[in-house]
Design an enzyme around this catalytic site. Structure first.
Site, mmCIF file in Angstrom:
data_model
loop_
_atom_site.group_PDB
_atom_site.id
_atom_site.type_symbol
_atom_site.label_atom_id
_atom_site.label_comp_id
_atom_site.label_asym_id
_atom_site.label_seq_id
_atom_site.Cartn_x
_atom_site.Cartn_y
_atom_site.Cartn_z
ATOM 1 N N GLU A 37 41.608 65.668 7.266
ATOM 2 C CA GLU A 37 42.215 64.356 7.491
ATOM 3 C C GLU A 37 42.454 64.199 8.985
ATOM 4 O O GLU A 37 43.075 65.052 9.600
ATOM 5 C CB GLU A 37 43.559 64.256 6.762
ATOM 6 C CG GLU A 37 43.475 64.540 5.280
ATOM 7 C CD GLU A 37 44.857 64.760 4.651
ATOM 8 O OE1 GLU A 37 45.871 64.369 5.261
ATOM 9 O OE2 GLU A 37 44.903 65.333 3.556
ATOM 10 N N ARG A 41 38.295 58.434 2.417
ATOM 11 C CA ARG A 41 39.365 57.447 2.446
ATOM 12 C C ARG A 41 39.593 57.003 3.886
ATOM 13 O O ARG A 41 39.624 57.818 4.807
ATOM 14 C CB ARG A 41 40.649 58.064 1.881
ATOM 15 C CG ARG A 41 41.829 57.114 1.836
ATOM 16 C CD ARG A 41 43.086 57.865 1.396
ATOM 17 N NE ARG A 41 44.245 56.970 1.366
ATOM 18 C CZ ARG A 41 45.502 57.391 1.440
ATOM 19 N NH1 ARG A 41 45.769 58.681 1.524
ATOM 20 N NH2 ARG A 41 46.501 56.529 1.431
ATOM 21 N N TYR A 60 42.203 54.386 6.134
ATOM 22 C CA TYR A 60 43.377 53.518 6.042
ATOM 23 C C TYR A 60 44.164 53.469 7.335
ATOM 24 O O TYR A 60 43.936 54.245 8.253
ATOM 25 C CB TYR A 60 44.273 53.956 4.879
ATOM 26 C CG TYR A 60 44.848 55.359 4.973
ATOM 27 C CD1 TYR A 60 44.043 56.474 4.780
ATOM 28 C CD2 TYR A 60 46.203 55.559 5.236
ATOM 29 C CE1 TYR A 60 44.568 57.753 4.851
ATOM 30 C CE2 TYR A 60 46.734 56.837 5.300
ATOM 31 C CZ TYR A 60 45.910 57.930 5.101
ATOM 32 O OH TYR A 60 46.441 59.190 5.170
ATOM 33 N N ASP A 77 47.512 54.228 8.936
ATOM 34 C CA ASP A 77 48.601 55.155 8.668
ATOM 35 C C ASP A 77 49.907 54.613 9.258
ATOM 36 O O ASP A 77 49.903 53.687 10.069
ATOM 37 C CB ASP A 77 48.247 56.515 9.300
ATOM 38 C CG ASP A 77 49.183 57.618 8.857
ATOM 39 O OD1 ASP A 77 49.775 57.504 7.765
ATOM 40 O OD2 ASP A 77 49.328 58.601 9.606
ATOM 41 N N GLU A 95 43.402 56.347 10.007
ATOM 42 C CA GLU A 95 43.262 57.714 9.516
ATOM 43 C C GLU A 95 42.039 57.756 8.603
ATOM 44 O O GLU A 95 41.795 56.849 7.809
ATOM 45 C CB GLU A 95 44.519 58.166 8.757
ATOM 46 C CG GLU A 95 44.341 59.540 8.119
ATOM 47 C CD GLU A 95 45.652 60.304 7.876
ATOM 48 O OE1 GLU A 95 46.688 59.896 8.439
ATOM 49 O OE2 GLU A 95 45.622 61.292 7.131
ATOM 50 N N THR A 129 38.108 62.959 4.872
ATOM 51 C CA THR A 129 36.779 63.209 4.320
ATOM 52 C C THR A 129 36.855 63.289 2.798
ATOM 53 O O THR A 129 37.894 63.607 2.227
ATOM 54 C CB THR A 129 36.188 64.547 4.799
ATOM 55 O OG1 THR A 129 36.971 65.625 4.253
ATOM 56 C CG2 THR A 129 36.141 64.636 6.307
ATOM 57 N N TRP A 145 41.930 59.624 -5.260
ATOM 58 C CA TRP A 145 41.278 60.932 -5.339
ATOM 59 C C TRP A 145 40.934 61.321 -6.772
ATOM 60 O O TRP A 145 39.942 61.993 -7.022
ATOM 61 C CB TRP A 145 42.147 62.019 -4.710
ATOM 62 C CG TRP A 145 42.337 61.824 -3.236
ATOM 63 C CD1 TRP A 145 43.505 61.521 -2.595
ATOM 64 C CD2 TRP A 145 41.335 61.904 -2.214
ATOM 65 N NE1 TRP A 145 43.282 61.405 -1.247
ATOM 66 C CE2 TRP A 145 41.981 61.634 -0.977
ATOM 67 C CE3 TRP A 145 39.971 62.158 -2.207
ATOM 68 C CZ2 TRP A 145 41.292 61.626 0.246
ATOM 69 C CZ3 TRP A 145 39.286 62.151 -0.988
ATOM 70 C CH2 TRP A 145 39.940 61.888 0.207
#
Lengths: 61, 474
Positions: free
Chosen positions: B22, B66, B68, B70, B76, B79, B433
Site C-alpha cells: 500500500e 484499490r 482512493y 486517503d 493511496e 496493489t 477485498w
C-alpha cells in the site's frame, strides 16, 4: 575484493557482479549522472527552498 | 448452471504467499494563485475522472488494485493480491503509472476553475514539515496461536533492514545534517500495536485477514520506506517472505531481541557506516550489519531444505549479501543501481562535488523530491532507468499489462474481471477485498474468502448475467 567461491554460496550469480573492467561501465555511469544533473540543474536552481517548503502533507496511514 | 456454493479453501503449498503493498503518495500542488487552495480541492480535481467512472473516490480497478483518497487528502494505491514477487513489483509500478495518469486531468480541472499550476506526486515518506506517511506491506500468514511472538521475532530484522532497503535521505539541519538510511525511521513510535495514525507502530496487529479467518492472518508491516527501485522492492518483500517461511516451517530465527527498539531504529538510520551499536536484551551489542548477517546466514542454512533455491531466491540472497558487503566496505558501488538509498546518494554526492553544496542545501532536498516524483515529466526515475543507473526486475510490457489486468493466479483475477464487466456493461457494482456485488441485484453478495483462488464459477455466472442483462438495459 576477494571472489566468493561458488561452492560456499551456491546462489551467487556471477552476472550480478559489478563490471570490473576499469573505465567501462563505472565511467559510463558517472557520465550519465553528470548528464542527468546537467538536465535538472535549472529545476534545482529555481527557488528550491520555496518549492520544498511548500510541500506539506497532512497525515494519513 | 448457477453455482451458489462457496468453494472450500484451496490447499496451497507453504511456499506460496499472498503479498500486497500500500503506497501513500505525497500530493504537492505548485501554483501562483493568490487565494489559498486546499489539499482537498487538489485531490478532488485529481480524482475527478475516477469519480466519473467509479462514482466514488474509493474504487477497485480492473487490475484488482484499490485506489482512493486517503485521510489527509492524498492518493493511496493498494496493489491487488499477488502470489509472486514479479507480479507484486509490476502491480506496484503500475500504481505509479495509474496515479501519474490522473495528473493531466487534475491540472486541467484546476485550470478550468482559474488556478494554473502543476501537480507533483511523491512516492516517498516525509514532507518538509516533518509529517510522515507510509508504505505498508502485507503478508498473508497461516493463522497460529502465538502471532505476537511470531511477529515479534521479526522486529530485529525489520529495525535493521533499512541499511539495505531504506530509501535514504537527509535528516537534521546545519552541522547536524547527515545522510541517513531511512528518513522514515525518525517517525516510528512503537514496536507493535493495533493503531496506525496515533502511534505508528512497526507491525500493526489489527486482526483483519481479508480471508478465511480460521486459516489466515495478515501481517501488516508499517515500518518501511516506499521504494522506487525494483530491486529494492524485491529485497524488501523477498527477504521478509524468506524469514516468514522459516518461521512457518518451525525454524527459529536468531534471537536478536533489541533492548530499546525506538532508539535503535533511529541510531541505525543515522549511521551510514552500518556500525551503530545496538543493545540487545541478552546484553550483547551488535551492529546492524552483524544482525542482518545473522538473519541472512539463517536463511542460507535452509536453502535446499525449507527454502528452494529458485532463481528469484538467488537474486534476493545475492543482493542481500552484496548490500551488506557494500555497507561494510563503505564502497556502495556494487549496489548503487539497485538499492534506493545508494542510488540517491550517488546523485546527491555528485551534486555536492560539483557545487560545494552542504547537505542541508535546499537544492538537495529538491533533488530528493525529484527522485520520488512520479508525475509525468517531473521525476528522475525514467531517465535513471534509461541511463542504466537503476536496474529493473520486470519489463515495461509487464508493467503496462499490470495497469490494465489483474494477476492471473490469485483472487485479484476474479475482482478485476468483475470490475471490468461492471464498466463494460454500465452496471453499478460494489467491490472490496472479499466481496463482489451488483447494485440492485437482489442484494446478492459473493464472498471471496480464499485469496489463492483465481477461478470461481459463482463469479463466472455473475459476470455472464451482467453482460446479458446489461445489453438489455442499454
Amino acid at each position: 575484493m576477494p571472489q566468493v567461491s561458488s561452492s560456499e554460496h551456491p546462489y551467487d550469480e556471477p552476472d550480478d557482479a559489478p563490471a570490473t573492467s576499469p573505465g567501462g561501465v563505472p565511467q559510463a555511469q558517472a557520465n550519465a549522472v553528470d548528464a542527468l544533473l546537467d538536465e535538472i540543474d535549472v529545476t534545482l536552481q529555481q527557488n528550491a527552498e520555496q518549492f520544498v517548503r511548500s510541500f506539506v502533507q497532512k497525515g494519513g496511514e | 448452471m448457477t453455482v451458489n456454493e462457496t468453494p472450500a479453501p484451496l490447499i496451497v503449498d507453504p511456499s506460496r504467499r499472498i503479498f500486497g503493498l500500500e503506497t501513500e503518495f505525497g500530493l504537492h500542488f505548485r501554483h501562483g494563485a493568490v487565494r489559498k487552495i486546499t489539499a482537498e480541492e487538489v485531490a478532488g480535481a485529481l480524482f475527478h475522472s475516477v469519480v466519473q467512472w467509479g462514482r466514488s473516490s474509493n474504487v477497485f480497478l480492473p487490475n484488482g488494485a484499490r485506489l482512493y483518497i486517503d485521510v489527509g487528502a492524498h492518493p493511496e494505491y493498494a496493489t491487488a493480491e499477488c502470489d509472486t514477487l514479479t507480479d507484486l513489483i509490476a502491480q506496484d509500478k503500475a500504481g505509479e503509472r495509474i496515479v501519474a495518469d490522473l495528473v493531466a486531468g487534475g491540472e486541467r480541472r484546476l485550470r478550468e476553475s482559474g488556478i494554473e499550476g502543476e501537480i507533483h506526486l511523491y512516492k516517498n515518506n516525509v514532507d518538509s514539515a516533518g509529517n510522515s506517511y507510509g508504505c505498508h506491506e502485507n503478508y498473508l500468514v497461516r493463522r497460529r496461536p502465538d502471532f505476537a511472538s511470531f511477529a515479534g521475532a521479526l522486529l530485529p530484522f525489520l529495525i535493521t533492514r533499512q541499511i539495505l532497503v531504506g530509501s535514504g535521505g537527509v535528516t537534521g539541519t546545519g552541522t547536524s545534517a547527515r545522510y541517513c538510511f531511512s528518513p522514515r525511521a525518525d517517525h516510528v513510535w512503537e514496536a507493535m500495536s493495533s493503531a496506525t495514525t496515533r502511534s505508528r507502530p512497526m507491525i500493526n496487529t489489527r486482526d483483519e485477514p481479508h480471508a478465511h479467518a480460521d486459516l489466515y492472518r495478515r501481517m501488516h508491516v508499517i515500518v518501511g520506506d516506499s521504494s522506487m527501485a525494483e530491486p529494492t522492492i524485491l529485497l524488501k518483500v523477498g527477504s521478509m517472505d524468506l524469514l516468514i517461511r522459516m518461521l512457518e516451517a518451525g525454524q527459529a530465527l536468531p534471537d536478536l531481541t533489541i533492548a530499546r527498539p525506538m532508539q535503535a531504529i533511529r541510531e541505525v538510520s543515522h549511521d551510514l557506516t552500518g556500525c551503530a551499536l545496538v543493545d540487545l536484551e541478552d546484553g550483547r551489542r551488535l551492529t546492524p550489519i552483524q544482525m542482518q548477517e545473522e538473519c541472512l546466514a539463517a536463511v542460507e542454512a535452509r536453502i535446499g531444505t525449507v527454502i528452494e533455491a529458485t532463481p528469484e531466491v538467488r537474486r534476493i540472497l545475492s543482493l542481500w549479501r552484496r548490500g551488506l558487503e557494500a555497507v561494510q566496505a563503505g564502497d556502495h558501488t556494487p549496489v548503487e543501481t539497485e538499492l534506493d538509498w545508494a542510488i540517491k546518494r550517488r546523485l546527491i554526492e555528485r551534486f555536492r562535488e560539483r557545487t560545494g553544496a552542504s547537505l542541508d542545501d535546499p537544492r538537495i532536498a529538491r533533488l530528493d523530491l525529484a527522485y520520488h516524483d512520479v508525475a509525468p515529466g517531473h521525476g528522475l526515475y525514467p531517465a535513471l532507468v534509461a541511463q542504466g543507473l537503476i536496474r529493473t526486475e520486470v519489463g515495461e510490457d509487464q508493467i503496462l499489462r499490470a495497469v490494465d489486468d489483474p494477476p492471473e493466479t490469485t483472487r485479484a483475477r476474479l475482482r478485476g474481471r468483475f470490475v471490468r464487466a461492471g464498466i463494460e456493461s454500465h452496471r453499478d457494482i460494489t467491490a472490496d477485498w472479499v466481496r463482489l456485488k451488483v447494485v440492485g441485484d437482489e442484494g446478492k453478495t459473493i464472498l471471496l474468502k480464499d485469496p489463492f483462488r483465481a477461478d470461481d464459477g459463482r463469479v463466472d455466472d455473475l459476470i455472464a448475467s451482467m453482460t446479458s442483462s446489461g445489453t438489455q438495459v442499454d
